[in-house]
Design an enzyme around this catalytic site. Structure first.
Site, mmCIF file in Angstrom:
data_model
loop_
_atom_site.group_PDB
_atom_site.id
_atom_site.type_symbol
_atom_site.label_atom_id
_atom_site.label_comp_id
_atom_site.label_asym_id
_atom_site.label_seq_id
_atom_site.Cartn_x
_atom_site.Cartn_y
_atom_site.Cartn_z
ATOM 1 N N VAL A 29 43.657 51.902 48.581
ATOM 2 C CA VAL A 29 44.937 52.136 47.885
ATOM 3 C C VAL A 29 45.840 51.786 47.760
ATOM 4 O O VAL A 29 46.696 51.845 47.262
ATOM 5 C CB VAL A 29 44.442 53.896 46.958
ATOM 6 C CG1 VAL A 29 43.029 53.854 46.420
ATOM 7 C CG2 VAL A 29 44.527 54.516 47.706
ATOM 8 N N ALA A 30 46.041 50.966 48.475
ATOM 9 C CA ALA A 30 47.091 50.854 48.924
ATOM 10 C C ALA A 30 47.660 49.136 47.921
ATOM 11 O O ALA A 30 48.309 49.050 47.036
ATOM 12 C CB ALA A 30 47.824 50.871 50.519
ATOM 13 N N ARG A 31 48.154 48.347 49.279
ATOM 14 C CA ARG A 31 48.127 46.990 48.638
ATOM 15 C C ARG A 31 46.651 46.034 49.343
ATOM 16 O O ARG A 31 46.249 46.208 50.021
ATOM 17 C CB ARG A 31 48.908 46.333 49.428
ATOM 18 C CG ARG A 31 50.555 46.754 48.478
ATOM 19 C CD ARG A 31 50.459 46.071 47.442
ATOM 20 N NE ARG A 31 51.806 47.054 46.922
ATOM 21 C CZ ARG A 31 51.559 47.478 45.670
ATOM 22 N NH1 ARG A 31 51.065 48.646 45.979
ATOM 23 N NH2 ARG A 31 53.270 48.125 45.189
ATOM 24 N N GLU A 43 44.621 39.743 42.049
ATOM 25 C CA GLU A 43 44.083 40.788 41.321
ATOM 26 C C GLU A 43 44.543 39.504 39.848
ATOM 27 O O GLU A 43 45.396 38.907 39.157
ATOM 28 C CB GLU A 43 44.707 41.949 41.032
ATOM 29 C CG GLU A 43 44.565 42.554 42.110
ATOM 30 C CD GLU A 43 45.383 43.630 42.437
ATOM 31 O OE1 GLU A 43 45.849 44.289 41.684
ATOM 32 O OE2 GLU A 43 45.259 44.777 43.506
ATOM 33 N N HIS A 87 42.558 48.575 40.566
ATOM 34 C CA HIS A 87 43.641 48.811 40.678
ATOM 35 C C HIS A 87 44.210 50.386 40.353
ATOM 36 O O HIS A 87 45.233 49.979 38.854
ATOM 37 C CB HIS A 87 44.784 47.506 40.184
ATOM 38 C CG HIS A 87 45.748 48.047 41.128
ATOM 39 N ND1 HIS A 87 46.460 47.175 41.895
ATOM 40 C CD2 HIS A 87 46.762 49.442 41.636
ATOM 41 C CE1 HIS A 87 47.756 47.240 42.538
ATOM 42 N NE2 HIS A 87 47.652 48.526 42.552
#
Length: 600
Positions: A288-290, A319, A338
């Site tokens: 859930v970071a990048r 994205e 996201h």
């Protein structure tokens, strides 16, 4: 690498967390030192942000909100400014509107590039990023055009942590796949047997604000939690019941891995073919970071090979991802669009935080959420430019010499100069930037450097060594020492036990001149290989031949020794990063006792 914990910026007890007047604040946040140039005279003035009221017919500044913002934030903005909520603008529409605006607020979907700043005609004073990451804002262009950039780094911490735990549990129990199966008319209880979380080892990569909250919640689920973050205070980890380990130990022991670091050059594709090969077969990964911290093609291969049993992803390199993205379509992957910060509470918190920062900036104030700041006078920059670069690179170099698992707490910086009135605030800020920023989502500048260091338990002390001589040269050398840590390159440790590096500027170019007790002379450009060796003929040729065979260009090479035929340290400047196999070959040369690659 891991993310440092971002401080709670509303704490009134820290002077730098409260708002500071821009009339006395100079910038030390230069996204790329090469942007200093004589050819751009606009950088020669000290820019002061004041109220833009006079530029609007209503005697209020105008704020363009280009993406959805919570109502609480809009209310705050409307009390001070005229607010234009225009969402989903095309790049052309944004450029046409921006010359009428004093501030711009965006999320992640709007690109604020150089063309936007150029189109503003100098009117745009503030860009507010409602969230943490500022990948979509051109910081260099903002700084050049005298535009302050602020973000909202604290409000979505809990939401991101909760989403990480939600994905962890959903992945372990095949919730998404089972849901889709039932909705398609099937009943496949045997196919979707999951795994239990209790008793399993979770490796949290990045023990900052979100990572530590994930760890707290995972402990409540009965998991054994380990973490990798070279800057995480051991006391904070112990208080939560988390063991800090090296990166290789973390990925090697984990049943589950949860990613919580920013996307930087150091963390790009951190999980790749090589690191997947070091993991337990059947490991499960949450991100859930990048998106860019995971090599997506390598993850597909690891899933197909059974090395990675499952993955749960909220972020992607592109994205939104393409419809035929193999990772998104993989049966063993759970995906969300996201949603880490997408809770009602987090959205309102982010809206309030960014609105307060933007309003404060338009009033001529600066909060610690600023990620850049107005320029230093041209004459100061022109004189200190190479020393600013030297300071940041010495910080980057020194911290890379710290062995994994060692927490950096004490840094001593020594400046040797004949000027008794030398102002070193800018240099200290750049050393702090070099130490902290590569593995953090905080952007360090002159305003927030001391505050940022304090919040991370990093104590930086300064020593001024007065020299007799001409005042024409600002500094003879800068020395950086890190105490109470282990070094991955023993020769960098001084007799008193600190990691020590020293540098000076020669002909306008920063040079590394000392490592531990060994004198060297290598330009701080590209990257560096350090080798400790037995001083004997042919060593330069052997190492040079290995690099030549790999088509790695050597820019500088220097050897410092204690005495002939004793020990020596060879510093090699290289333009490209050698393959790990090449570095291994160098380390296997019989006379070389230790070696390390340092990326600058």
């Amino acid at each position: 690498m891991a993310s440092l914990k971002i401080p709670t910026l509303k704490t009134p007890s820290h002077s730098l967390s409260s708002k500071l007047s821009l009339r006395s604040a100079f910038s030390a946040n230069f996204p790329n030192s090469a942007h200093f140039s004589r050819s751009q005279p606009q950088r020669g003035r000290v820019l002061i942000l004041t109220s833009a009221a006079s530029s609007s017919s209503s005697n209020k500044p105008t704020v363009l909100v280009a993406e959805k913002l919570g109502e609480a934030g809009l209310t705050l903005l409307k009390e001070f400014a005229d607010v234009d909520c225009s969402h989903n603008l095309s790049p052309e529409e944004l450029r046409s509107k921006i010359s009428l605006c004093d501030a711009l607020i965006v999320r992640s979907g709007t690109k604020v590039n150089r063309a936007v700043f150029e189109s503003s005609g100098g009117r745009l004073k503030v860009v507010g990023r409602a969230g943490v990451g500022i990948d979509n804002v051109d910081l260099a262009a903002a700084t050049e055009h005298g535009c302050l950039v602020v973000n909202a780094p604290t409000a979505n911490t809990v939401a991101a942590a909760e989403h990480g735990i939600a994905l962890l549990a959903a992945m372990a129990r095949n919730v998404a796949q089972a849901d889709a199966s039932i909705k398609s008319g099937k009943w496949q209880r045997n196919k979707y047997v999951g795994v239990s979380l209790v008793g399993k080892t979770l490796a949290v990569l990045g023990f900052g604000k979100v990572g530590s909250e994930v760890a707290r919640r995972a402990k409540g689920l009965g998991m054994h939690v380990i973490a990798h973050d070279p800057y995480a205070p051991a006391e904070r980890a112990r208080a939560i019941g988390v063991e800090l380990v090296s990166f290789d130990e973390a990925i090697g022991a984990a049943d589950f891995i949860s990613m919580h670091m920013p996307l930087t050059p150091a963390t790009s594709n951190m999980l790749n073919n090589e690191t997947f090969a070091k993991m337990k077969k059947g490991v499960r990964i949450v991100n859930v970071a990048r998106g860019g911290v995971v090599d997506e093609e390598a993850l597909v291969r690891a899933l197909d090979a059974g090395i990675v049993a499952q993955a749960a992803l909220d972020v992607f390199s592109e994205e939104p991802p393409k419809q035929d993205n193999k990772l998104v379509q993989h049966e063993m992957v759970t995906v969300t669009p996201h949603l880490g910060a997408s809770t009602m509470e987090a959205q309102e918190g982010v809206a309030i935080e960014i609105a307060e920062a933007v309003v404060g900036a338009l009033k001529g104030e600066l909060a610690a959420t600023a990620v850049n700041a107005p320029m230093v006078p041209a004459e100061v920059l022109l004189e200190l430019k190479p020393y600013v670069i030297l300071a940041e690179k010495l910080g980057r170099l020194a911290v890379q010499l710290v062995a994994g698992g060692s927490g950096v707490k004490t840094v001593k910086v020594s400046y040797a100069s004949s000027r008794p009135d030398l102002d070193t605030r800018l240099l200290r800020a750049m050393i702090t930037k070099g130490i902290i920023e590569p593995i953090s989502d905080i952007y360090v500048n002159l305003v927030n450097a001391d505050y940022t260091a304090k919040q991370r338990g990093l104590r930086i002390t300064e020593e001024h060594i007065h020299l007799d001589g001409s005042h024409e040269i600002p500094l003879e050398f800068i020395k950086v020492q890190i105490a109470d840590v282990k070094s991955k390159f023993a020769s960098a440790t001084s007799k008193s036990g600190e990691i020590k590096v020293e540098g000076r500027v020669k002909d306008g170019i920063p040079h590394l001149t000392k490592v531990g007790s060994f004198r060297v002379d290598v330009s701080l450009e590209g990257s560096i290989i350090l080798c400790r060796q037995v001083d004997q003929p042919g060593m330069i040729g052997k190492v040079g031949s290995i690099l030549g065979e790999e088509n790695v260009n050597v820019s500088f090479m220097s050897v410092g020794r204690v005495a002939p035929r004793k020990h020596a340290v060879m510093a090699i400047g290289v333009d490209d990063q050698p393959r790990k196999e090449s570095l291994k070959r160098i380390g296997e040369v019989p006379a070389i006792e230790e070696s390390v690659f340092l990326k600058l």
